[in-house]
Design an enzyme around this catalytic site. Structure first.
Site, PDB file in Angstrom:
ATOM      1  CD1 TRP A  20      41.027  45.149  50.027  1.00  0.00           C
ATOM      2  CD2 TRP A  20      41.172  42.917  50.064  1.00  0.00           C
ATOM      3  NE1 TRP A  20      39.997  44.683  50.812  1.00  0.00           N
ATOM      4  CE2 TRP A  20      40.061  43.312  50.846  1.00  0.00           C
ATOM      5  CE3 TRP A  20      41.457  41.562  49.935  1.00  0.00           C
ATOM      6  CZ2 TRP A  20      39.242  42.398  51.498  1.00  0.00           C
ATOM      7  CZ3 TRP A  20      40.642  40.646  50.577  1.00  0.00           C
ATOM      8  CH2 TRP A  20      39.555  41.059  51.341  1.00  0.00           C
ATOM      9  CG  ASP A  56      31.940  45.873  49.875  1.00  0.00           C
ATOM     10  OD1 ASP A  56      32.825  46.725  49.644  1.00  0.00           O
ATOM     11  OD2 ASP A  56      32.181  44.757  50.384  1.00  0.00           O
ATOM     12  CG  HIS A  60      32.729  44.428  45.714  1.00  0.00           C
ATOM     13  ND1 HIS A  60      33.888  44.612  44.998  1.00  0.00           N
ATOM     14  CD2 HIS A  60      33.112  43.894  46.923  1.00  0.00           C
ATOM     15  CE1 HIS A  60      34.922  44.223  45.725  1.00  0.00           C
ATOM     16  NE2 HIS A  60      34.482  43.766  46.885  1.00  0.00           N
ATOM     17  CG  HIS A 161      30.564  40.344  50.477  1.00  0.00           C
ATOM     18  ND1 HIS A 161      31.629  39.786  51.145  1.00  0.00           N
ATOM     19  CD2 HIS A 161      30.867  41.666  50.342  1.00  0.00           C
ATOM     20  CE1 HIS A 161      32.534  40.720  51.388  1.00  0.00           C
ATOM     21  NE2 HIS A 161      32.096  41.878  50.914  1.00  0.00           N
ATOM     22  CD  GLU A 173      33.684  45.023  53.471  1.00  0.00           C
ATOM     23  OE1 GLU A 173      33.293  43.845  53.414  1.00  0.00           O
ATOM     24  OE2 GLU A 173      34.291  45.591  52.530  1.00  0.00           O
TER      25      GLU A 173
END
Length: 209
Positions: A20, A56, A60, A161, A173
């Site tokens: 990211w 996740d 998170h 999410h 993911e």
């Protein structure tokens, strides 16, 4: 009876893997060589938890959410179905209604939108929040995608999410699905036993059933 071979659907972790923007780059180095230690090579790993194929945890995106070690590991092992949802900008209830999902507990979505692990995408197909109650009604407990997030990359609200975990649906993911066919498989994608973590890298594998 011949047992099917396991198929790796994980992104290989190496120093070229995309992360990211602004996140910790992945790095592996040999900290002590066998020559230096006299007996073994010892490696050092530096990475963001959300690099490569990962899950996740609610922590998170929710300070009061469960952390990795609080999650039910049974969710990450068991029968799964892979379906193709390529060429879509977003995926919600409308796009999934045509699929037979009764009895499915784990669902992996192939978007085929970005297959380059060493390049972070500019845009991805995302999940709309209305997918969560639909999946919950079907009895689905885990949703997996072949992109870095279930929400748009620049989104701060993270509606997908929040709605997925509100409906007790776990998130996987960055799986790699372009080399496998649609159908039913057995999945193993166990997170590490990280006590206080907001997510975990996984080695995700499947085999036909």
């Amino acid at each position: 009876m011949k047992t099917s071979k396991w198929i790796d659907i994980s992104q290989p972790l190496n120093n070229d893997i995309a992360t990211w923007p602004g996140d910790t780059p992945f790095s592996y180095e040999v900290l002590w060589s066998k020559e230096e230690s006299g007996s073994v090579n010892v490696g050092k790993l530096t990475m963001s938890i959300h690099t490569g194929t990962h899950i996740d945890a609610p922590f998170h995106f929710d300070n009061d959410g469960k952390k990795v070690l609080d999650l039910d590991i049974q969710v990450y092992v068991g029968p799964t179905r892979i379906i193709d949802v390529s060429n879509l900008e977003s995926i919600g209830k409308k796009e999934l209604e045509k699929f037979h999902l009764e009895g499915v507990e784990r669902l992996l979505l192939r978007t085929s939108s970005h297959g380059k692990a060493n390049e972070f995408p500019d845009i991805i197909p995302h999940l709309r929040a209305d997918i969560a109650p639909f999946l919950s009604e079907k009895g689905i407990r885990l949703i997996g995608v072949d992109v870095p997030s279930v929400d748009p990359l620049d989104d701060k609200e993270l509606a997908a999410h929040h709605q997925l975990f509100k409906h007790s649906i776990h998130i996987l993911e960055n799986v790699v699905l372009d080399h496998v066919a649609d159908g039913d498989y057995e999945l193993i994608a166990l997170p590490l036993a990280l006590s206080d973590a907001d997510g975990s890298p996984v080695r995700a594998v499947i085999r036909p059933i």
